[in-house]
Design a protein around this motif. Structure first.
Motif, mmCIF file in Angstrom:
data_model
loop_
_atom_site.group_PDB
_atom_site.id
_atom_site.type_symbol
_atom_site.label_atom_id
_atom_site.label_comp_id
_atom_site.label_asym_id
_atom_site.label_seq_id
_atom_site.Cartn_x
_atom_site.Cartn_y
_atom_site.Cartn_z
ATOM 1 N N LEU A 231 106.324 43.876 15.122
ATOM 2 C CA LEU A 231 105.443 44.980 15.503
ATOM 3 C C LEU A 231 104.160 44.481 16.161
ATOM 4 N N CYS A 232 103.630 45.333 17.039
ATOM 5 C CA CYS A 232 102.328 45.099 17.666
ATOM 6 C C CYS A 232 101.451 46.319 17.398
ATOM 7 N N LEU A 234 97.781 48.124 18.263
ATOM 8 C CA LEU A 234 96.573 48.203 19.073
ATOM 9 C C LEU A 234 95.678 49.317 18.553
ATOM 10 N N GLY A 235 94.395 49.254 18.894
ATOM 11 C CA GLY A 235 93.446 50.264 18.433
ATOM 12 C C GLY A 235 92.357 49.628 17.585
ATOM 13 N N TYR A 236 91.562 50.479 16.970
ATOM 14 C CA TYR A 236 90.432 50.001 16.168
ATOM 15 C C TYR A 236 90.835 49.877 14.695
ATOM 16 N N TYR A 237 90.689 48.660 14.148
ATOM 17 C CA TYR A 237 91.052 48.387 12.762
ATOM 18 C C TYR A 237 89.913 47.640 12.077
ATOM 19 N N SER A 238 89.763 47.884 10.799
ATOM 20 C CA SER A 238 88.753 47.177 10.018
ATOM 21 C C SER A 238 89.185 45.736 9.785
ATOM 22 N N ASP A 239 88.225 44.894 9.479
ATOM 23 C CA ASP A 239 88.553 43.499 9.156
ATOM 24 C C ASP A 239 89.480 43.426 7.951
ATOM 25 N N GLU A 240 89.276 44.333 7.004
ATOM 26 C CA GLU A 240 90.125 44.357 5.815
ATOM 27 C C GLU A 240 91.573 44.651 6.188
ATOM 28 N N PHE A 241 91.767 45.586 7.106
ATOM 29 C CA PHE A 241 93.119 45.933 7.560
ATOM 30 C C PHE A 241 93.768 44.727 8.233
ATOM 31 N N ASN A 246 97.933 41.448 9.270
ATOM 32 C CA ASN A 246 98.256 40.550 10.379
ATOM 33 C C ASN A 246 99.129 39.394 9.878
ATOM 34 N N SER A 247 100.237 39.145 10.560
ATOM 35 C CA SER A 247 101.176 38.111 10.126
ATOM 36 C C SER A 247 102.018 37.671 11.313
ATOM 37 N N VAL A 252 98.369 42.310 14.829
ATOM 38 C CA VAL A 252 97.298 43.313 14.900
ATOM 39 C C VAL A 252 96.290 42.830 15.940
ATOM 40 N N LEU A 253 96.442 43.313 17.163
ATOM 41 C CA LEU A 253 95.604 42.839 18.258
ATOM 42 C C LEU A 253 94.267 43.571 18.336
ATOM 43 N N GLY A 254 94.218 44.807 17.831
ATOM 44 C CA GLY A 254 92.991 45.583 17.903
ATOM 45 C C GLY A 254 92.863 46.317 19.227
ATOM 46 N N ALA A 255 91.621 46.655 19.609
ATOM 47 C CA ALA A 255 91.372 47.437 20.814
ATOM 48 C C ALA A 255 91.438 46.553 22.054
ATOM 49 N N VAL A 256 92.136 47.026 23.074
ATOM 50 C CA VAL A 256 92.237 46.311 24.348
ATOM 51 C C VAL A 256 91.965 47.295 25.478
#
Length: 362
Positions: A231-232, A234-241, A246-247, A252-256
């Protein structure tokens, strides 16, 4: 009226992220600027979307004001102070903020990127500035329909033209003002790169961040299950998430700024929205042959045809989501991919942008 080529066009946007609405608005602003029009963008908050502008002047209001919420959040009965703050913000915008910026920027046309900007809509009418309201957001009734009825009233009284993304959105807000509305679907400029499904890096991609209306609860359940998907996210995620999920199998790429390369590199797109949407990511997926898997929210049939251009699952049903994702993955080796691309070309291409431009310049 002035000739269209000499008109000053002001785009107004209320959000902060890099979602579909600011991306679509930015494309319009860049296109008009490239065509030699006088274009400026006013961000009510300091938005990441300003990085997408090409030679377009922008301004940031930056005040801690609240606008009308749409279906992403509605106030609870125990939050009357927030309702009061919203009312005071609306009045402050009407009497001070909007007049200041309209006088400063002197637009001939104002393009409002959401139905929630009713304060700016009202003032544009007072200043005799031609306005266009583009309803890009999800629409739901709320508790008693009070919010929708109020927005509908303001649109009917003060909007010069309203653009809806779908028939469903117009039924929610604009059924009584059909004479000054258009339905123009979201679009993707140029389409995406089509990669052989066997060579794509991810089984599925999710682009909604941690927003509840995007279906993050189901996504978390999927991440914590025993299913072995690549899975990939994208979007806004907290550091905790990110630290938790992330593995090697979950990226978990975050916002692009540009999600298209990642969507094109995925076999399926997950869109488990909990409230009605007309999602740009699903259109991006169609354009590059990434099979959409979306919840059966109202209006989904305007976007995909189950079994032909995607798979639909029951809203908030995790088991049915997994079953539908497996079905979609099996469809990647068939002509469904070409059907997705054909749906994009026939309904969601950048020809829709030309229709919006004609309305702005009319």
């Amino acid at each position: 009226m002035k000739q269209a080529k000499s008109e000053r066009i002001l785009f107004i946007h209320h959000g902060v992220g890099l979602g579909g609405a600011p991306k679509s608005m930015t494309q319009l602003a860049n296109r008009l600027k490239g065509d030699g029009k006088q274009v400026e963008v006013l961000y009510l908050k300091d938005s990441d979307a300003k990085t997408l502008l090409k030679s377009v002047d922008y301004h940031v209001v930056g005040l801690p004001l609240r606008y009308f919420n749409h279906s992403s959040r509605w106030y609870k009965w125990y939050e009357p102070h927030l309702i009061l703050f919203q009312l005071l913000s609306w009045l402050l915008t009407v009497f001070v903020v909007a007049p200041y910026w309209y006088v400063k920027l002197r637009p001939d046309v104002v393009y409002l990127n959401s139905s929630v900007l009713t304060d700016w809509l009202f003032v544009s009418k007072l200043f005799r500035i031609r306005n266009i309201v583009h309803v890009r957001e999800a629409i739901s009734k709320g508790y008693f329909g009070i919010r929708n009825n109020l927005i509908r009233l303001l649109l009917s009284k003060f909007a010069d033209h309203v653009i809806f993304l779908s028939k469903h959105n117009r039924e929610c807000l604009g059924a009584n003002i059909a004479s000054k509305t258009s339905i123009i679907s979201n679009y993707v400029k140029g389409g995406g790169c089509v990669i052989d499904p066997k060579e794509r890096q991810y089984d599925a991609i999710y682009v909604g961040g941690e927003k509840s209306i995007k279906g993050i609860d189901l996504i978390k359940e999927l991440l914590e299950s025993d299913n072995q998907y690549r899975l990939c996210l994208l979007g806004y995620y907290s550091d905790e998430f990110v630290d938790k999920y992330n593995s090697e199998a979950i990226n978990v790429l975050g916002a692009v700024e540009d999600s298209m390369p990642y969507i094109a590199d995925s076999r399926c797109l997950l869109f488990p929205a909990t409230t009605p949407h007309f999602p740009r990511p699903v259109i991006e997926a169609l354009s590059c042959g990434c099979v959409p898997v979306m919840s059966d929210i109202d209006g989904y049939e305007e976007i995909i045809t189950p079994g032909e251009t995607g798979v639909v699952f029951r809203n908030n049903d995790f088991n049915h989501l997994v079953e539908s994702l497996d079905t979609a993955l099996s469809m990647c080796a068939t002509d469904v991919i070409q059907s997705c691309i054909d749906r994009y070309r026939n309904k969601f291409s950048d020809a829709n942008e030309d229709k919006i431009i004609r309305i702005i310049l009319s």
